[in-house]
Design a protein around this motif. Sequence first.
Motif, PDB file in Angstrom:
ATOM      1  N   PHE A 113       0.817  -1.205   0.000  1.00 14.72           N
ATOM      2  CA  PHE A 113       0.000   0.000   0.000  1.00 14.72           C
ATOM      3  C   PHE A 113       0.852   1.258   0.000  1.00 14.72           C
ATOM      4  CE2 PHE A 113      -2.295   3.366   2.263  1.00 14.72           C
ATOM      5  CZ  PHE A 113      -3.368   3.519   1.391  1.00 14.72           C
ATOM      6  N   PHE A 114       1.942   1.275   0.757  1.00 11.26           N
ATOM      7  CA  PHE A 114       2.790   2.461   0.834  1.00 11.26           C
ATOM      8  C   PHE A 114       3.543   2.714  -0.466  1.00 11.26           C
ATOM      9  CE2 PHE A 114       2.887   1.685   5.604  1.00 11.26           C
ATOM     10  CZ  PHE A 114       1.874   2.597   5.821  1.00 11.26           C
ATOM     11  N   VAL A 115       3.709   1.698  -1.273  1.00  8.91           N
ATOM     12  CA  VAL A 115       4.315   1.889  -2.590  1.00  8.91           C
ATOM     13  C   VAL A 115       3.237   2.274  -3.594  1.00  8.91           C
ATOM     14  CG1 VAL A 115       5.538   0.723  -4.467  1.00  8.91           C
ATOM     15  CG2 VAL A 115       6.217   0.324  -2.110  1.00  8.91           C
ATOM     16  N   TRP A 116       2.092   1.650  -3.490  1.00  2.00           N
ATOM     17  CA  TRP A 116       1.004   1.855  -4.440  1.00  2.00           C
ATOM     18  C   TRP A 116       0.451   3.278  -4.406  1.00  2.00           C
ATOM     19  CZ3 TRP A 116      -4.202   2.766  -3.184  1.00  2.00           C
ATOM     20  CH2 TRP A 116      -5.073   2.745  -4.274  1.00  2.00           C
ATOM     21  N   ILE A 117       0.474   3.931  -3.247  1.00  2.00           N
ATOM     22  CA  ILE A 117      -0.142   5.258  -3.137  1.00  2.00           C
ATOM     23  C   ILE A 117       0.617   6.342  -3.900  1.00  2.00           C
ATOM     24  CG2 ILE A 117      -1.269   4.826  -0.944  1.00  2.00           C
ATOM     25  CD1 ILE A 117       0.953   6.352   0.451  1.00  2.00           C
ATOM     26  N   TYR A 118       1.842   6.069  -4.316  1.00  2.00           N
ATOM     27  CA  TYR A 118       2.582   7.046  -5.115  1.00  2.00           C
ATOM     28  C   TYR A 118       2.042   7.030  -6.537  1.00  2.00           C
ATOM     29  CZ  TYR A 118       5.955   7.504  -1.373  1.00  2.00           C
ATOM     30  OH  TYR A 118       6.546   7.751  -0.175  1.00  2.00           O
ATOM     31  N   ALA A 119       1.615   8.174  -7.009  1.00  2.00           N
ATOM     32  CA  ALA A 119       1.077   8.284  -8.371  1.00  2.00           C
ATOM     33  C   ALA A 119       2.194   8.733  -9.308  1.00  2.00           C
ATOM     34  CB  ALA A 119      -0.087   9.263  -8.396  1.00  2.00           C
ATOM     35  N   GLN A 120       3.159   7.849  -9.503  1.00  2.00           N
ATOM     36  CA  GLN A 120       4.284   8.161 -10.369  1.00  2.00           C
ATOM     37  C   GLN A 120       4.805   6.872 -10.978  1.00  2.00           C
ATOM     38  OE1 GLN A 120       7.770   8.883  -7.364  1.00  2.00           O
ATOM     39  NE2 GLN A 120       6.055  10.117  -6.730  1.00  2.00           N
ATOM     40  N   SER A 121       5.650   7.002 -11.963  1.00  2.00           N
ATOM     41  CA  SER A 121       6.196   5.814 -12.611  1.00  2.00           C
ATOM     42  C   SER A 121       7.224   5.152 -11.701  1.00  2.00           C
ATOM     43  CB  SER A 121       6.830   6.189 -13.951  1.00  2.00           C
ATOM     44  OG  SER A 121       7.987   6.957 -13.736  1.00  2.00           O
ATOM     45  N   SER A 122       7.588   3.945 -12.058  1.00  2.00           N
ATOM     46  CA  SER A 122       8.545   3.209 -11.230  1.00  2.00           C
ATOM     47  C   SER A 122       9.921   3.860 -11.251  1.00  2.00           C
ATOM     48  CB  SER A 122       8.631   1.754 -11.688  1.00  2.00           C
ATOM     49  OG  SER A 122       9.021   1.688 -13.042  1.00  2.00           O
ATOM     50  N   LYS A 123      10.319   4.436 -12.393  1.00  2.00           N
ATOM     51  CA  LYS A 123      11.617   5.108 -12.471  1.00  2.00           C
ATOM     52  C   LYS A 123      11.651   6.332 -11.567  1.00  2.00           C
ATOM     53  CE  LYS A 123      12.999   3.667 -17.053  1.00  2.00           C
ATOM     54  NZ  LYS A 123      13.405   4.072 -18.384  1.00  2.00           N
ATOM     55  N   VAL A 124      10.580   7.112 -11.587  1.00  2.00           N
ATOM     56  CA  VAL A 124      10.520   8.315 -10.744  1.00  2.00           C
ATOM     57  C   VAL A 124      10.485   7.915  -9.272  1.00  2.00           C
ATOM     58  CG1 VAL A 124       9.111  10.328 -10.163  1.00  2.00           C
ATOM     59  CG2 VAL A 124       9.421   9.681 -12.548  1.00  2.00           C
ATOM     60  N   PHE A 125       9.744   6.855  -8.956  1.00  2.00           N
ATOM     61  CA  PHE A 125       9.673   6.377  -7.575  1.00  2.00           C
ATOM     62  C   PHE A 125      11.051   5.977  -7.061  1.00  2.00           C
ATOM     63  CE2 PHE A 125       9.327   2.774  -4.638  1.00  2.00           C
ATOM     64  CZ  PHE A 125       8.575   3.344  -3.627  1.00  2.00           C
ATOM     65  N   LEU A 126      11.780   5.190  -7.854  1.00  2.00           N
ATOM     66  CA  LEU A 126      13.118   4.752  -7.439  1.00  2.00           C
ATOM     67  C   LEU A 126      14.080   5.931  -7.328  1.00  2.00           C
ATOM     68  CD1 LEU A 126      13.647   1.430  -9.391  1.00  2.00           C
ATOM     69  CD2 LEU A 126      13.592   1.727  -6.923  1.00  2.00           C
ATOM     70  N   LYS A 127      14.024   6.841  -8.291  1.00  2.00           N
ATOM     71  CA  LYS A 127      14.919   7.998  -8.247  1.00  2.00           C
ATOM     72  C   LYS A 127      14.640   8.871  -7.033  1.00  2.00           C
ATOM     73  CE  LYS A 127      15.968   8.151 -13.120  1.00  2.00           C
ATOM     74  NZ  LYS A 127      15.838   8.830 -14.393  1.00  2.00           N
ATOM     75  N   ASN A 128      13.357   9.053  -6.696  1.00  2.00           N
ATOM     76  CA  ASN A 128      13.025   9.844  -5.503  1.00  2.00           C
ATOM     77  C   ASN A 128      13.486   9.149  -4.228  1.00  2.00           C
ATOM     78  OD1 ASN A 128      11.931  11.985  -6.885  1.00  2.00           O
ATOM     79  ND2 ASN A 128       9.838  11.220  -6.755  1.00  2.00           N
ATOM     80  N   LYS A 129      13.290   7.838  -4.150  1.00  2.00           N
ATOM     81  CA  LYS A 129      13.760   7.084  -2.978  1.00  2.00           C
ATOM     82  C   LYS A 129      15.270   7.207  -2.821  1.00  2.00           C
ATOM     83  CE  LYS A 129      10.945   4.226  -0.709  1.00  2.00           C
ATOM     84  NZ  LYS A 129      10.660   4.303   0.689  1.00  2.00           N
ATOM     85  N   ILE A 130      15.982   7.050  -3.930  1.00  2.00           N
ATOM     86  CA  ILE A 130      17.439   7.124  -3.897  1.00  2.00           C
ATOM     87  C   ILE A 130      17.898   8.527  -3.540  1.00  2.00           C
ATOM     88  CG2 ILE A 130      19.498   7.002  -5.359  1.00  2.00           C
ATOM     89  CD1 ILE A 130      18.118   4.626  -6.802  1.00  2.00           C
ATOM     90  N   LYS A 131      17.261   9.529  -4.119  1.00  2.00           N
ATOM     91  CA  LYS A 131      17.645  10.914  -3.846  1.00  2.00           C
ATOM     92  C   LYS A 131      17.455  11.263  -2.367  1.00  2.00           C
ATOM     93  CE  LYS A 131      14.988  14.293  -4.999  1.00  2.00           C
ATOM     94  NZ  LYS A 131      14.190  15.305  -5.699  1.00  2.00           N
ATOM     95  N   ILE A 132      16.317  10.897  -1.817  1.00  2.00           N
ATOM     96  CA  ILE A 132      16.053  11.183  -0.404  1.00  2.00           C
ATOM     97  C   ILE A 132      17.049  10.455   0.484  1.00  2.00           C
ATOM     98  CG2 ILE A 132      14.386  10.776   1.451  1.00  2.00           C
ATOM     99  CD1 ILE A 132      12.193  11.364  -0.658  1.00  2.00           C
ATOM    100  N   ALA A 133      17.311   9.197   0.185  1.00  2.00           N
ATOM    101  CA  ALA A 133      18.260   8.420   0.993  1.00  2.00           C
ATOM    102  C   ALA A 133      19.659   9.010   0.926  1.00  2.00           C
ATOM    103  CB  ALA A 133      18.277   6.969   0.527  1.00  2.00           C
ATOM    104  N   LEU A 134      20.089   9.430  -0.264  1.00  2.00           N
ATOM    105  CA  LEU A 134      21.426  10.001  -0.404  1.00  2.00           C
ATOM    106  C   LEU A 134      21.552  11.333   0.329  1.00  2.00           C
ATOM    107  CD1 LEU A 134      22.316   9.198  -4.128  1.00  2.00           C
ATOM    108  CD2 LEU A 134      23.131   8.065  -2.062  1.00  2.00           C
ATOM    109  N   VAL A 135      20.529  12.154   0.254  1.00  2.00           N
ATOM    110  CA  VAL A 135      20.581  13.453   0.949  1.00  2.00           C
ATOM    111  C   VAL A 135      20.653  13.252   2.460  1.00  2.00           C
ATOM    112  CG1 VAL A 135      19.226  15.520   1.493  1.00  2.00           C
ATOM    113  CG2 VAL A 135      19.476  14.789  -0.874  1.00  2.00           C
TER     114      VAL A 135
END
Length: 131
Positions: free
Chosen positions: A20-42
Motif C-alpha cells: 500500500f505504501f508503494v502503491w499510493i505514489y502516483a508516479q512511474s517506477s523510475k521516478v519512484f526509485l529515483k526519488n527514494k534514492i535521492k532522499i536516501a542520499l541526501v
Amino acid sequence: SLLSVFLFCLSFYSELDPIFFVWIYAQSSKVFLKNKIKIALVYSFCLSIVIFFPMLIIYSSGIGLILLTMVTGLLYIVLGIVAVYSNFPIKKTMSQNVQFYLGIIIPPLLLFVIPNLYYQANCRLKEYLKC
C-alpha cells in the motif's frame, strides 16, 4: 567511522515497504526509485557530513581515501535501495542476496550490480505503480 555511518543508514532500507505504501505514489517506477534514492542520499550525506569534514581537516594527507570512502558509502545506500525493490513485494532471492553481498565485499562490482538490480527493481515496481 565514516563507513559505519553509511552501514547504519543502509539498515533503514533493509525492510520492504508494505504494498500500500508503494502503491499510493502516483508516479512511474523510475521516478519512484529515483526519488527514494535521492532522499536516501541526501539524508545519508547529512548524517555523514558531521564525520566527513573533521576527517578532512585532521587527516589532510588522506583526502583521497576519505573521498573514496564517502563515494563508496553513498553507492552502498543506492545498492541497498535497489536490492530491496528488486523482487518487490517478496524478500530478496538468493541470487539477489549474492549480488548484494558481492557488491558490499568487492566495491568495484557496484558498477555492475547496481544497474542490474535497478533494472530488476524497475520491472517489478511497474506492476504496482501504473503511471
